[in-house]
Design an enzyme around this catalytic site. Structure first.
Site, PDB file in Angstrom:
ATOM      1  N   LYS A 140      -1.536  10.691  14.685  1.00  0.00           N
ATOM      2  CA  LYS A 140      -0.356  10.899  13.824  1.00  0.00           C
ATOM      3  C   LYS A 140      -0.709  10.703  12.358  1.00  0.00           C
ATOM      4  O   LYS A 140      -0.416  11.541  11.507  1.00  0.00           O
ATOM      5  CB  LYS A 140       0.741   9.926  14.209  1.00  0.00           C
ATOM      6  CG  LYS A 140       1.799   9.650  13.136  1.00  0.00           C
ATOM      7  CD  LYS A 140       2.762   8.617  13.588  1.00  0.00           C
ATOM      8  CE  LYS A 140       3.507   7.779  12.611  1.00  0.00           C
ATOM      9  NZ  LYS A 140       3.141   7.415  11.344  1.00  0.00           N
ATOM     10  N   ASN A 141      -1.384   9.585  12.036  1.00  0.00           N
ATOM     11  CA  ASN A 141      -1.588   9.234  10.633  1.00  0.00           C
ATOM     12  C   ASN A 141      -2.700  10.017   9.958  1.00  0.00           C
ATOM     13  O   ASN A 141      -2.825   9.981   8.739  1.00  0.00           O
ATOM     14  CB  ASN A 141      -1.808   7.730  10.501  1.00  0.00           C
ATOM     15  CG  ASN A 141      -0.533   6.967  10.801  1.00  0.00           C
ATOM     16  OD1 ASN A 141       0.557   7.549  10.766  1.00  0.00           O
ATOM     17  ND2 ASN A 141      -0.653   5.699  11.129  1.00  0.00           N
ATOM     18  N   ARG A 165       7.411  -1.631   0.546  1.00  0.00           N
ATOM     19  CA  ARG A 165       6.381  -0.582   0.659  1.00  0.00           C
ATOM     20  C   ARG A 165       6.353   0.237  -0.626  1.00  0.00           C
ATOM     21  O   ARG A 165       6.742   1.392  -0.664  1.00  0.00           O
ATOM     22  CB  ARG A 165       6.636   0.302   1.882  1.00  0.00           C
ATOM     23  CG  ARG A 165       6.596  -0.461   3.191  1.00  0.00           C
ATOM     24  CD  ARG A 165       6.704   0.442   4.399  1.00  0.00           C
ATOM     25  NE  ARG A 165       5.433   1.138   4.676  1.00  0.00           N
ATOM     26  CZ  ARG A 165       5.288   1.991   5.711  1.00  0.00           C
ATOM     27  NH1 ARG A 165       6.318   2.277   6.476  1.00  0.00           N
ATOM     28  NH2 ARG A 165       4.125   2.568   5.928  1.00  0.00           N
ATOM     29  N   CYS A 206       8.897   3.513   8.422  1.00  0.00           N
ATOM     30  CA  CYS A 206       9.279   2.273   9.124  1.00  0.00           C
ATOM     31  C   CYS A 206       9.604   1.178   8.114  1.00  0.00           C
ATOM     32  O   CYS A 206       8.947   1.039   7.089  1.00  0.00           O
ATOM     33  CB  CYS A 206       8.123   1.808  10.007  1.00  0.00           C
ATOM     34  SG  CYS A 206       7.771   2.932  11.347  1.00  0.00           S
ATOM     35  N   ARG A 224       8.744   9.330  16.900  1.00  0.00           N
ATOM     36  CA  ARG A 224       8.113   9.721  15.624  1.00  0.00           C
ATOM     37  C   ARG A 224       6.594   9.748  15.768  1.00  0.00           C
ATOM     38  O   ARG A 224       5.914  10.458  15.046  1.00  0.00           O
ATOM     39  CB  ARG A 224       8.509   8.737  14.513  1.00  0.00           C
ATOM     40  CG  ARG A 224       9.945   8.848  14.067  1.00  0.00           C
ATOM     41  CD  ARG A 224      10.198   7.951  12.893  1.00  0.00           C
ATOM     42  NE  ARG A 224       9.127   8.102  11.919  1.00  0.00           N
ATOM     43  CZ  ARG A 224       8.679   7.111  11.157  1.00  0.00           C
ATOM     44  NH1 ARG A 224       9.206   5.906  11.268  1.00  0.00           N
ATOM     45  NH2 ARG A 224       7.708   7.308  10.294  1.00  0.00           N
ATOM     46  N   ASP A 256      -0.978  -1.761  12.902  1.00  0.00           N
ATOM     47  CA  ASP A 256      -0.184  -0.888  13.771  1.00  0.00           C
ATOM     48  C   ASP A 256      -0.308  -1.250  15.240  1.00  0.00           C
ATOM     49  O   ASP A 256       0.406  -0.691  16.073  1.00  0.00           O
ATOM     50  CB  ASP A 256      -0.582   0.585  13.579  1.00  0.00           C
ATOM     51  CG  ASP A 256      -0.179   1.088  12.218  1.00  0.00           C
ATOM     52  OD1 ASP A 256      -0.671   2.161  11.819  1.00  0.00           O
ATOM     53  OD2 ASP A 256       0.600   0.392  11.541  1.00  0.00           O
TER      54      ASP A 256
END
Ligand code: EPZ
Length: 426
Positions: A22-23, A122, A117, A397, A305
């Site tokens: 995903k990232n 952030r 999230c 997600r 994570d």
């Protein structure tokens, strides 16, 4: 809203195939903006954050062809107006990558502040520091970050804090700048290397990705390229922990074991059997889990994570475990939900102290964010009785077909929508 209903207590057994990362994929999809031609992207995970990034490209004028659920063709030459739609940008953190890619291509960008999230503060100050070092001016008005540059000039960028997104965005802004850019104190996560490999396949000149010093010589043009995204280390780690936490025996396929070393190390220390192969990893646990001490750190340290998933497994480990998240200041919001299963956890600031209990019992809980949601699914698999996990859109997600993959491993997990409940209630 959709929910997962899980009947726990069954060890996971069998094989699971890991999807694209995903990232890495969200950054690579955004990077297609920099290409003067079409890009064919393979092993792209079919998840909500990717759908959001694709929609943003489409709304800006790119042409998108979905070849199959994991293969996408993007031709961004049609983008003329580098303005990202507000609501889409707020839906995920990865929208911040449109700042670096639009600036790198157009010398301008108008991107709403990113969402993502809720893990505490952030900010994007380091991203903005990188852009201004390269010669861009920024203004934030009405929640929109506007960047303008007459010309981007290669420079020395020093990050005050190790930032994955900041490092990737600095690369995006520097690949077509004039001259040499040197990024110091760069993040070293696998996705940084994947993004650099993709850009180099387009004709960029990036060296040192994966180390804390990255050098980028600006080039005039980047051509289209075909590229396959790396397997997702966090999805893989999640299934590794689920296998150990349920005392199961699982072969996790399509992985790069080197990306999983910190997770493998901690699982072995907790009493699980972990065997590495070229592109797969075997996790088995048939004895008690032992207490652990976890401190999350930038790669190659233990990934933040994986903190919620591993902490969940430790709720039934013998003894007292201590988990400290050094990356985010509020990543224990899921602990209140874990307590509903009978877990014994106290949180002080960014440290959780976990007293092992003999077993968890099923509960109705809410996912608070992506990885917390995955952790609650693991708790449901571990627990005796029935668990309902609500707000599973958080989980979708970042995990492709998580319920299908778990059912194939023997889990009793089903997806329920509210109207089903109402019909049953009548
Ligand atoms: C990426 O977020 C990932 N998201 C996160 O994964 C992951 O947890 C994080 O990297 C760390 O590995 C995506 O790739 C889309 P950071 P990012 O910039 O880039 C502070 C998941 O579950 N910081 O490395 O936003 C920041 O507040 C998600 O898949 C600044 O202070 O993370 C944090 O404390 C969650 N100023 C720390 O640095 C900045 O300008 C690390 O953040 C940028 C970051």
């Amino acid at each position: 809203m959709e929910k997962f209903v899980i009947k726990g207590g069954t060890p996971l057994h069998g094989e699971v195939l890991i999807s694209g990362a995903k990232n890495a994929a969200v950054a690579i999809v955004a990077a297609a903006i920099l290409a003067d031609g079409p890009c064919l992207l393979e092993n792209v995970p079919e998840i909500r954050d990717i759908n959001i990034c694709i929609k943003i490209l489409y709304e800006m004028g790119a042409s998108i062809k979905i070849i199959d659920k994991n293969t996408i063709r993007i031709d961004a030459r049609g983008i003329t107006d580098p303005v990202v739609p507000y609501e889409l940008a707020r839906a995920c953190r990865a929208s911040s990558y449109f700042l670096g890619t639009l600036l790198g291509r157009f010398n301008k960008a108008d991107v709403p502040m990113p969402g993502g999230c809720d893990l505490g503060d952030r900010p994007i100050d380091q991203h903005l520091k990188a852009f201004s070092t390269l010669g861009a001016r920024h203004n934030i008005d009405g929640g929109v970050v506007s960047l303008r540059a007459d010309k981007l000039i290669g420079s020395q960028i020093y990050f005050d804090i190790v930032t994955v997104g900041g490092t990737i965005n600095a690369i995006f802004a520097a690949v077509k700048a004039d001259g040499l850019t040197v990024i110091e104190n760069a993040a070293k996560e696998p996705q940084i290397v994947d993004v650099a490999n993709f850009l180099n396949s387009m004709g960029a000149d990036i060296m040192g990705a994966g180390t804390d010093v990255i050098k980028i010589r600006g080039v005039k043009h980047l051509h289209g390229a075909d590229y396959a995204v790396i397997p997702d280390p966090i999805e893989a780690g999640t299934y590794m922990v689920a296998a150990a936490a349920t005392k199961g025996d699982v072969m996790i396929k399509n992985v790069i074991p080197k990306h999983l070393e910190s997770i493998t190390d901690k699982l072995r220390k907790a009493g699980a059997f972990v065997e590495e192969f070229d592109e797969s990893i075997h996790v088995r646990c048939d004895g008690p889990l032992m207490k652990s001490s976890i401190k999350t750190l930038p790669h190659p340290g233990f990934p933040t994570d994986m903190q919620p998933q591993f902490s969940t497994m430790l709720t039934i480990a013998e003894g007292t475990s201590v988990v400290t998240d050094n990356i985010f200041d509020n990543r224990f919001r899921y602990v209140n939900e874990l307590r509903r299963f009978g877990a014994d956890i106290t949180v002080e600031g960014t440290t959780a102290v976990i007293q092992g209990v003999p077993e968890l019992s099923g509960a109705t809980v809410k996912a608070t964010d992506l990885r917390a949601g995955a952790a609650l699914v693991i708790a449901g698999l571990m627990a005796n009785g029935t668990t309902v996990v609500e707000d599973i859109y958080h989980i979708e997600r970042g995990y492709e077909n998580i319920d299908e993959k778990l059912r194939a491993l023997g889990a009793d997990i089903s997806r329920v929508t509210d109207y089903d409940n109402q019909r049953m209630a009548v």
